[in-house]
Design an enzyme around this catalytic site. Structure first.
Site, PDB file in Angstrom:
ATOM      1  N   ASN A   1       6.932  16.695  61.057  1.00 20.44           N
ATOM      2  CA  ASN A   1       7.751  17.903  60.799  1.00 20.44           C
ATOM      3  C   ASN A   1       9.050  17.891  59.939  1.00 20.44           C
ATOM      4  O   ASN A   1       9.783  18.869  59.704  1.00 20.44           O
ATOM      5  CB  ASN A   1       8.192  18.210  62.296  1.00 20.44           C
ATOM      6  CG  ASN A   1       6.862  18.994  63.127  1.00 20.44           C
ATOM      7  OD1 ASN A   1       6.904  19.089  64.104  1.00 20.44           O
ATOM      8  ND2 ASN A   1       6.139  19.824  62.330  1.00 20.44           N
TER       9      ASN A   1
ATOM     10  N   ASP B   1       1.882  25.607  69.275  1.00 23.39           N
ATOM     11  CA  ASP B   1       1.583  25.992  67.609  1.00 23.39           C
ATOM     12  C   ASP B   1       1.673  27.521  67.563  1.00 23.39           C
ATOM     13  O   ASP B   1       1.304  28.191  68.455  1.00 23.39           O
ATOM     14  CB  ASP B   1       0.362  25.602  67.234  1.00 23.39           C
ATOM     15  CG  ASP B   1       0.190  25.381  65.954  1.00 23.39           C
ATOM     16  OD1 ASP B   1       1.417  25.694  65.131  1.00 23.39           O
ATOM     17  OD2 ASP B   1      -0.820  25.227  65.014  1.00 23.39           O
TER      18      ASP B   1
HETATM   19  C1  FPP Z   1       4.965  24.873  66.138  1.00 23.93           C
HETATM   20  O1  FPP Z   1       4.873  26.035  65.579  1.00 23.93           O
HETATM   21  C2  FPP Z   1       6.187  24.596  66.936  1.00 23.93           C
HETATM   22  C3  FPP Z   1       6.968  23.406  66.691  1.00 23.93           C
HETATM   23  C4  FPP Z   1       6.856  22.630  65.743  1.00 23.93           C
HETATM   24  C5  FPP Z   1       8.232  23.514  67.556  1.00 23.93           C
HETATM   25  C6  FPP Z   1       8.109  23.988  69.014  1.00 23.93           C
HETATM   26  C7  FPP Z   1       9.392  23.907  69.775  1.00 23.93           C
HETATM   27  C8  FPP Z   1      10.036  24.678  70.537  1.00 23.93           C
HETATM   28  C9  FPP Z   1       8.797  25.704  71.368  1.00 23.93           C
HETATM   29  C10 FPP Z   1      11.295  25.007  70.837  1.00 23.93           C
HETATM   30  C11 FPP Z   1      11.903  23.977  71.545  1.00 23.93           C
HETATM   31  C12 FPP Z   1      11.181  23.187  72.514  1.00 23.93           C
HETATM   32  C13 FPP Z   1      11.524  22.596  73.825  1.00 23.93           C
HETATM   33  C14 FPP Z   1      10.727  21.613  74.459  1.00 23.93           C
HETATM   34  C15 FPP Z   1      12.855  22.919  74.538  1.00 23.93           C
HETATM   35  P1  FPP Z   1       4.680  26.185  63.977  1.00 23.93           P
HETATM   36  O2  FPP Z   1       6.148  26.534  63.627  1.00 23.93           O
HETATM   37  O3  FPP Z   1       4.017  25.246  63.297  1.00 23.93           O
HETATM   38  O4  FPP Z   1       4.166  27.561  63.847  1.00 23.93           O
HETATM   39  P2  FPP Z   1       3.421  28.041  62.703  1.00 23.93           P
HETATM   40  O5  FPP Z   1       2.031  27.268  62.536  1.00 23.93           O
HETATM   41  O6  FPP Z   1       2.771  29.345  62.897  1.00 23.93           O
HETATM   42  O7  FPP Z   1       3.781  27.986  61.230  1.00 23.93           O
END
Ligand code: FPP
Length: 247
Positions: free
Chosen positions: A69, A21
């Site tokens: 998501n 996250d």
């Molecule tokens: C959460 O941060 C992250 C995600 C929903 C996506 C995770 C994906 C990756 C790290 C990229 C690719 C993964 C793999 C396994 C190749 P957020 O967007 O919710 O952050 P925020 O809470 O600060 O808005």
């Protein structure tokens, strides 16, 4: 003493699960679009996978995309899906070189075709690897998984294959997506949020929870080592009877 050598290899968690996250907030801090955070999150995925495999962790599960998501802006969802395809294409050789098997949990057939296809190819190409299993949770939510398991068991009862009394903890676990995977002993969430966000709710019943304020794109090997050291300290305090604890 460096961090890695503070880890007791005999007492490693067999399965670590991570809620990655903070990608969006990390990007904002750097004055960039959210997708920039996801792209940099891949570096953290690589580092963490490498570190877990080097230590001898058997299973690493990463929450990469939840059923919730899909509600994000269309542009971000499609960028994430493209990033997954791109990363899987790039990293499959590395997974094979490091003897890491790829698996997925979640309603993956509902992913965009190219993501689904690439994922299945990755799973197939790495299926004989033995060192560690990397499980990607994609289009996953624990409530969905538990409902699916309930439906599956209900159908079996209806077909006369089992009776309601056959539904015990083991039978229920076997009906989940994580069938055959030991429950995580350590759950890590980055970014300072202290929620479980519909992740592995059945499986983490006894897991140790570790929250760190670091945003996911900044998560490195040392952060994983710290989480494991913290886990082992808690294990030492609660895992033994008092007579066994060295004063
Ligand atoms: C959460 O941060 C992250 C995600 C929903 C996506 C995770 C994906 C990756 C790290 C990229 C690719 C993964 C793999 C396994 C190749 P957020 O967007 O919710 O952050 P925020 O809470 O600060 O808005």
């Amino acid at each position: 003493m460096d961090l890695k050598s503070q880890i007791n290899i005999e007492k490693l968690p067999r399965h670590i699960a991570i809620i990655m996250d903070g990608n969006g907030r990390w990007a904002k801090q750097h004055g960039k679009a959210r997708v920039f955070g996801h792209r940099n999150g891949v570096t953290a995925v690589r580092e963490t996978t490498e570190a877990a495999a080097e230590l001898g962790v058997e299973y690493l599960t990463l929450y990469a995309f939840s059923t919730e998501n899909w509600k994000r802006p269309k542009m971000e969802v499609s960028a994430l899906m493209r990033l997954l395809v791109e990363t899987l294409h790039k990293e499959i050789d590395t997974l094979n070189k490091n003897d890491i098997r790829l698996q997925a949990i979640g309603d993956i057939s509902k992913l965009p075709k190219s993501t689904y296809k690439t994922l299945l190819e990755g799973i197939e190409n790495t299926k004989d690897n033995k060192r560690m299993t990397l499980v990607l949770a994609l289009n996953y939510s624990a409530k969905w998984e538990i409902m699916e398991a309930s439906r599956q068991l209900a159908r079996q009862v209806q077909a006369g294959e089992i009776t309601p009394d056959d539904i015990d903890e083991a039978a229920f676990s076997n009906a989940l997506n994580t069938k055959g995977i030991p429950d995580p002993e350590l759950l890590i969430r980055t970014s300072g949020e202290t929620r479980l966000s519909n992740f592995l709710l059945w499986q983490i019943a006894y897991a140790e929870l570790y929250f760190t304020s670091i945003f996911w794109p900044d998560f490195r090997k040392e952060n994983l080592f710290n989480a494991i050291i913290d886990f082992q300290r808690r294990e030492r305090r609660f895992g033994k009877i008092s007579e066994q604890v060295v004063q």
